[in-house]
Design an enzyme around this catalytic site. Sequence first.
Site, PDB file in Angstrom:
ATOM      1  N   ILE A 210      36.770  -5.761  35.366  1.00  0.00           N
ATOM      2  CA  ILE A 210      35.462  -6.295  35.010  1.00  0.00           C
ATOM      3  C   ILE A 210      35.144  -7.545  35.839  1.00  0.00           C
ATOM      4  CG2 ILE A 210      34.151  -7.373  33.137  1.00  0.00           C
ATOM      5  CD1 ILE A 210      35.575  -5.413  31.198  1.00  0.00           C
TER       6      ILE A 210
ATOM      7  N   ASP B 180      41.257 -16.578  40.353  1.00  0.00           N
ATOM      8  CA  ASP B 180      42.278 -15.860  39.584  1.00  0.00           C
ATOM      9  C   ASP B 180      43.608 -16.575  39.762  1.00  0.00           C
ATOM     10  OD1 ASP B 180      43.615 -13.812  38.040  1.00  0.00           O
ATOM     11  OD2 ASP B 180      42.016 -12.438  38.632  1.00  0.00           O
TER      12      ASP B 180
ATOM     13  N   ASN C  37      35.600 -15.065  32.463  1.00  0.00           N
ATOM     14  CA  ASN C  37      36.010 -13.666  32.276  1.00  0.00           C
ATOM     15  C   ASN C  37      37.512 -13.487  32.085  1.00  0.00           C
ATOM     16  OD1 ASN C  37      35.887 -10.634  32.666  1.00  0.00           O
ATOM     17  ND2 ASN C  37      37.134 -11.290  34.423  1.00  0.00           N
ATOM     18  N   ALA C  38      38.311 -14.432  32.575  1.00  0.00           N
ATOM     19  CA  ALA C  38      39.765 -14.266  32.521  1.00  0.00           C
ATOM     20  C   ALA C  38      40.210 -14.017  31.087  1.00  0.00           C
ATOM     21  CB  ALA C  38      40.454 -15.502  33.075  1.00  0.00           C
TER      22      ALA C  38
ATOM     23  N   ASN D   9      40.837  -5.729  14.987  1.00  0.00           N
ATOM     24  CA  ASN D   9      41.482  -4.514  15.475  1.00  0.00           C
ATOM     25  C   ASN D   9      42.958  -4.536  15.111  1.00  0.00           C
ATOM     26  OD1 ASN D   9      41.630  -2.053  16.715  1.00  0.00           O
ATOM     27  ND2 ASN D   9      41.703  -2.860  18.796  1.00  0.00           N
TER      28      ASN D   9
ATOM     29  N   TYR E 261      44.385 -11.349  19.924  1.00  0.00           N
ATOM     30  CA  TYR E 261      43.223 -11.099  20.784  1.00  0.00           C
ATOM     31  C   TYR E 261      41.922 -11.254  19.989  1.00  0.00           C
ATOM     32  CZ  TYR E 261      40.425  -8.563  24.297  1.00  0.00           C
ATOM     33  OH  TYR E 261      39.488  -8.196  25.235  1.00  0.00           O
TER      34      TYR E 261
END
Lengths: 446, 446
Positions: free
Chosen positions: B217, B236, B287-288, B346, B352
Amino acid sequence: MADRYANFANSGPGRAVVKRLGLPDPPRLRRYRPGDPLTAGPVLLGAAPGGRLGEPVGKLLERAGVPVVATGAEGVRHGALIFDATGITDSTRLRALFDFFHPYAKSLHVCGRVIVLGTPPEAAASPKEATAQRSLEGLTRSIGKEFGRGVTAQLVYVAPGGEQSVESTLRFLLSGRSAYVSGQVIRIGAGAASEPADWDRPLDGKLALVTGAARGIGAAIAAVLARDGAEVIALDVPGAGDALADVANRARGRALQLDLTTADAPERLAGYLAAGPHGGVDIVVHNAGITRDRTIARMDESRWDAVIGVNLTAPERVNDVLLDRGLIKPGGRIVGVASIAGIAGNRGQTNYATSKAGVIGLVQATAPLLAGRDITINAVAPGFIETAMTAKMPFGLREAGRRLNSMSQGGLPVDVAETIAWFASPGSATITGNVVRVCGQSLLGA
Amino acid sequence: MADRYANFANSGPGRAVVKRLGLPDPPRLRRYRPGDPLTAGPVLLGAAPGGRLGEPVGKLLERAGVPVVATGAEGVRHGALIFDATGITDSTRLRALFDFFHPYAKSLHVCGRVIVLGTPPEAAASPKEATAQRSLEGLTRSIGKEFGRGVTAQLVYVAPGGEQSVESTLRFLLSGRSAYVSGQVIRIGAGAASEPADWDRPLDGKLALVTGAARGIGAAIAAVLARDGAEVIALDVPGAGDALADVANRARGRALQLDLTTADAPERLAGYLAAGPHGGVDIVVHNAGITRDRTIARMDESRWDAVIGVNLTAPERVNDVLLDRGLIKPGGRIVGVASIAGIAGNRGQTNYATSKAGVIGLVQATAPLLAGRDITINAVAPGFIETAMTAKMPFGLREAGRRLNSMSQGGLPVDVAETIAWFASPGSATITGNVVRVCGQSLLGA
């Protein structure tokens, strides 16, 4: 209404088959009977350093006769894990959650309870605190999906100043009253709630009006409010005659036949209540609702109008008249009935979902206006509830509805009724504007 | 990453099999290429009497070269149905929605668009209006589930005073940029947004930082922001070396190797940006992210700490330093990446889901504070996106994720990237505090 699979899975031979094949395993849920102990075992109560709820919660549990421990011991099964997370003021301190839940994740009884207590993000002192507190929602919803075996998990946000008003909610969540409520976020506001003289009859002396009371969920609401001490007026359309009379009799209450969608119905209802011995009403439950399913392409206007009219406009008009006339008394409670369809939308239910999303809007828009009058307004949002209506669904759809939730089964009308009774309690005076799903933590949502 | 079933279903023989057996029918989604027309056919634009958005929307569509009609004609296929519902001030007027959508429900092209425009309930003039406006959510989410064939449906709440700032959002929603966004509620605030000189390159002259840019992504985000005109810094961890350099090269941008979880990383990043030719940055995309899945019973503390640290604490620390130093310039944009897991929870992802719910909290808590500095902060919440990560999921779980949404397929990384580019647009200056799911209207939610 019979969930034959669940009955099979809870039978002797069924348990073995279910386990061996890895099939859905719907536990027999613990449901409330007056006099039951609140939990099946001691409550393990933990807190992140600096929390403001651990102490008052510990004290109220002691007063309620619930054994409380601060650390678990080998082999001890807990009835509930309660964690005060209000001390978590930034994300680096979230580790306290792991430290509490990791070692005790397997220590709960069947149908045990997980309750995380937090500060509402909107009331946090800093963005860091708001962020950390908001993250609690991801934790509790995941735990609800992980623990299984009928365990429920909730996040209860308590506004600063609301520390002394958590008892009605803890009693609801710990007991079998909340058997089918999981994965929910509940907000308790600041201020003091009064304590019922008898927690098994918290509605003693209250007058409750229940619409759509002749059948299904409405009949269960009338029964539960009566069991909790309320005098009940069971209202339904004139056509519901005998069934309505039965419900009223069983609740030792009164039956009132009235079609609330007619132009003068709210006025007639107001007249009826004003003339009664209470000179008003304490609890109004807008349960009456209909479905007229079609895709919008195939729907006719009468189906649209009927559903919006009964499910949304009628409650609005009744509230308007009763509130204008001062017939809902201080300490009053209004409860709407929304639906998962109103949250997530549903194929073939544009009319129904629109009306039920509107019920959520009604609750959220009205709550702030009623706060000054000491009246609360909240809603339940049922998921798959076993009724005559769901019994008629096609097999595949019905099984999906029953199994796609953390309880692997449908709920019962009484589960919706118990949630409404919790809102109605004098102890819930600082709970307003909430929408609580009664859905066994259905996977469906928005 | 290949969805073989979708490829089969869109093949000649596949179409026949899928139709005859009633199997899930994933349409080939229309995705954006610069220069594409906004819609595949004329827009049918309707309004409830008294609305304030029909006229400005009609004018902007004309300026954008989109044919607009007020009534449909026999056999004409529409690219979109847009309805201005701001005139609906109480529930008795909701019928206007039925009157508009019922006759035209079948008139949309494949991958057509439904957009309902409303007033945010919290900005409504009365509880009745707030209730009716809130009910629009049930309608649009149901339509999203009903229409199928790649049609998306959204509810766009426009605050009074925001009427001139809807163009970036309408362009996003009408075009193939929003191929995998459906069933969402978007809020546009009051105030004026600036108009890009070229809507195909809205980010010309902007500098964008994308974290976790080496793969999946993140790589797609870097590519889309570059395509839209931005100069991109692809960041990154040092270990991502070659992949990161490739991404930066393809975006004609710069690579920056930095582990943001180290103590001095935010300061080093700030130094790098301050020393650059822009003296700061315009767009920051956090986004990481990592997963370290285990049930909480089986998790170790390092998995908990790593996920919270990378996904939540690192973005907080980077924001703090960049904002304190004034390195995010007026007109700046911060975009977080949440997840459906952060909304619904979840199994196996307590860490997470906690981190991603925290990202939502971060956006909601920070947005009001940045409004005065002309900086927005929003988040995307991806559902099932086809990446190397999802390719490794067990077959059953992967197929469920792919099919249990209104598109009957997984999304692509580019779908997440396009949504972020919309937030980043100068035209989106009044959009802040939003969390928009990129999930094809997944059934999963809270």
